[in-house]
Design a protein around this motif. Structure first.
Motif, PDB file in Angstrom:
ATOM      1  N   THR A   1       2.165  -4.070   5.562  1.00  0.00           N
ATOM      2  CA  THR A   1       1.106  -4.632   6.431  1.00  0.00           C
ATOM      3  C   THR A   1       0.408  -5.540   5.519  1.00  0.00           C
ATOM      4  O   THR A   1      -0.115  -6.456   6.024  1.00  0.00           O
ATOM      5  N   PRO A   2      -0.343  -4.873   4.399  1.00  0.00           N
ATOM      6  CA  PRO A   2      -1.200  -5.690   3.633  1.00  0.00           C
ATOM      7  C   PRO A   2      -0.610  -7.085   3.208  1.00  0.00           C
ATOM      8  O   PRO A   2      -1.388  -8.099   3.168  1.00  0.00           O
TER       9      PRO A   2
ATOM     10  N   ARG B   1       0.613  -1.405  -0.032  1.00  0.00           N
ATOM     11  CA  ARG B   1      -0.016   0.143  -0.004  1.00  0.00           C
ATOM     12  C   ARG B   1       0.970   1.269  -0.159  1.00  0.00           C
ATOM     13  O   ARG B   1       1.868   1.295   0.678  1.00  0.00           O
ATOM     14  N   LYS B   2       0.462   2.325  -0.801  1.00  0.00           N
ATOM     15  CA  LYS B   2       1.113   3.318  -0.972  1.00  0.00           C
ATOM     16  C   LYS B   2       0.382   4.527  -0.119  1.00  0.00           C
ATOM     17  O   LYS B   2      -0.888   4.745  -0.396  1.00  0.00           O
ATOM     18  N   ILE B   3       1.139   5.248   0.810  1.00  0.00           N
ATOM     19  CA  ILE B   3       0.263   6.173   1.578  1.00  0.00           C
ATOM     20  C   ILE B   3       1.171   7.556   1.435  1.00  0.00           C
ATOM     21  O   ILE B   3       2.066   7.643   1.748  1.00  0.00           O
ATOM     22  N   GLU B   4       0.451   8.549   0.813  1.00  0.00           N
ATOM     23  CA  GLU B   4       1.036  10.007   0.463  1.00  0.00           C
ATOM     24  C   GLU B   4       1.182  10.577   1.702  1.00  0.00           C
ATOM     25  O   GLU B   4       0.485  10.714   2.453  1.00  0.00           O
ATOM     26  N   ASN B   5       2.328  11.462   1.652  1.00  0.00           N
ATOM     27  CA  ASN B   5       2.596  12.447   2.774  1.00  0.00           C
ATOM     28  C   ASN B   5       2.718  11.644   4.226  1.00  0.00           C
ATOM     29  O   ASN B   5       1.958  12.338   5.391  1.00  0.00           O
TER      30      ASN B   5
ATOM     31  N   LEU C   1       1.622  -8.665   4.856  1.00  0.00           N
ATOM     32  CA  LEU C   1       1.647  -9.438   6.225  1.00  0.00           C
ATOM     33  C   LEU C   1       0.502  -9.893   6.628  1.00  0.00           C
ATOM     34  O   LEU C   1       0.242 -10.964   7.318  1.00  0.00           O
ATOM     35  N   GLN C   2      -0.738  -9.266   6.376  1.00  0.00           N
ATOM     36  CA  GLN C   2      -2.041  -9.535   6.698  1.00  0.00           C
ATOM     37  C   GLN C   2      -2.614 -10.722   6.096  1.00  0.00           C
ATOM     38  O   GLN C   2      -3.870 -11.266   6.283  1.00  0.00           O
ATOM     39  N   SER C   3      -2.098 -11.039   4.846  1.00  0.00           N
ATOM     40  CA  SER C   3      -2.794 -11.895   3.832  1.00  0.00           C
ATOM     41  C   SER C   3      -1.885 -13.292   4.015  1.00  0.00           C
ATOM     42  O   SER C   3      -0.827 -13.330   3.680  1.00  0.00           O
ATOM     43  N   ALA C   4      -2.673 -14.309   4.501  1.00  0.00           N
ATOM     44  CA  ALA C   4      -1.612 -15.520   4.537  1.00  0.00           C
ATOM     45  C   ALA C   4      -0.924 -16.186   3.402  1.00  0.00           C
ATOM     46  O   ALA C   4       0.111 -16.376   3.295  1.00  0.00           O
ATOM     47  N   GLU C   5      -1.917 -15.596   2.098  1.00  0.00           N
ATOM     48  CA  GLU C   5      -1.207 -16.139   0.731  1.00  0.00           C
ATOM     49  C   GLU C   5       0.062 -15.278   0.423  1.00  0.00           C
ATOM     50  O   GLU C   5       0.979 -15.863  -0.048  1.00  0.00           O
ATOM     51  N   TYR C   6       0.023 -13.984   0.767  1.00  0.00           N
ATOM     52  CA  TYR C   6       1.143 -13.244   0.473  1.00  0.00           C
ATOM     53  C   TYR C   6       2.266 -13.205   1.305  1.00  0.00           C
ATOM     54  O   TYR C   6       3.261 -13.017   0.845  1.00  0.00           O
ATOM     55  N   PHE C   7       1.798 -13.480   2.522  1.00  0.00           N
ATOM     56  CA  PHE C   7       2.990 -13.602   3.566  1.00  0.00           C
ATOM     57  C   PHE C   7       3.670 -14.701   3.241  1.00  0.00           C
ATOM     58  O   PHE C   7       4.868 -14.800   3.328  1.00  0.00           O
ATOM     59  N   ARG C   8       2.886 -15.765   3.033  1.00  0.00           N
ATOM     60  CA  ARG C   8       3.592 -17.210   2.709  1.00  0.00           C
ATOM     61  C   ARG C   8       4.416 -16.979   1.231  1.00  0.00           C
ATOM     62  O   ARG C   8       5.509 -17.420   1.079  1.00  0.00           O
ATOM     63  N   LEU C   9       3.890 -16.322   0.521  1.00  0.00           N
ATOM     64  CA  LEU C   9       4.764 -16.089  -0.917  1.00  0.00           C
ATOM     65  C   LEU C   9       6.000 -15.206  -0.709  1.00  0.00           C
ATOM     66  O   LEU C   9       7.144 -15.581  -1.092  1.00  0.00           O
ATOM     67  N   LEU C  10       6.001 -14.148   0.290  1.00  0.00           N
ATOM     68  CA  LEU C  10       7.091 -13.525   0.690  1.00  0.00           C
ATOM     69  C   LEU C  10       8.057 -14.329   1.421  1.00  0.00           C
ATOM     70  O   LEU C  10       9.399 -14.383   0.935  1.00  0.00           O
TER      71      LEU C  10
END
Length: 188
Positions: free
Chosen positions: A34-35, A18-22, A37-46
């Motif tokens: 954090t998105p 996620r990109k958060i400006e300013n 880390l919050q996703s089992a699928e993407y955290f596992r991929l990482l």
């Protein structure tokens, strides 16, 4: 069970950041993992992408930088069946420590490691979430060297190439691996 890296692309991780400006200050485009880390699928991929890279490299210990390096590093150490060592902000570790200072935009900070955390000759992988200016990672590398550890590699999810941190880390003699590279976190 490991997810083979070809099952999902590294680009999928980039899309999940996620990109958060300013934030934390005006002019910064913050990259929030954090998105992932919050996703089992993407955290596992990482974690699996890193496991595949390091599973045959005879790592003795994984060291993680405060704080998101703890999350990634501990999961990676578990899968590699090696120990995990936290490198913390100054004053956060309870036992005898060795310290290393590094420059910030306005001032200085320091990180510490327990004096018994890395045995001389140990093959160490240093992990963090991202590389911007490289100051924290360079300080972590120096701590490992002070204790006699051999740097296998420094690793991160994301490197901001325009901030020269990766270049500085490589110039220090440490190999650096990042899953993703980005032009930067400064808003134009």
């Amino acid at each position: 069970m490991l997810v083979h890296p070809e099952a999902m692309s590294v680009g999928a991780l980039a899309d999940k950041i996620r990109k958060i400006e300013n934030w934390p200050q005006k002019g910064i485009l913050f990259h929030d993992i954090t998105p992932v880390l919050q996703s089992a699928e993407y955290f596992r991929l990482l974690v699996d992408l890193l496991v595949y890279r390091y599973m045959d490299q005879k790592i003795d210990i994984v060291a993680g930088l405060d704080a998101r390096g703890f999350i990634i590093g501990a999961a990676l150490a578990y899968h590699l069946n090696v120990g995990f060592v936290p490198i913390r902000k100054k004053g956060k570790l309870p036992f005898e420590t060795v310290s290393q200072s590094y420059a910030l935009e306005y001032g200085e900070a320091a990180v510490e490691i327990h004096t018994d955390a890395v045995k001389p000759g140990s093959r160490v992988l240093l992990v963090d979430d991202l590389v911007a200016t490289g100051g924290t990672m360079l300080a972590g590398l120096e701590l490992i060297r002070k204790l006699g550890g051999e740097i296998v590699e420094a690793a991160a999810i994301l490197e901001f190439t325009d901030l020269q941190g990766g270049k500085n880390i490589r110039a220090s003699g440490a190999p650096l691996f990042t899953l993703l590279q980005n032009e930067g976190c400064m808003k134009g």
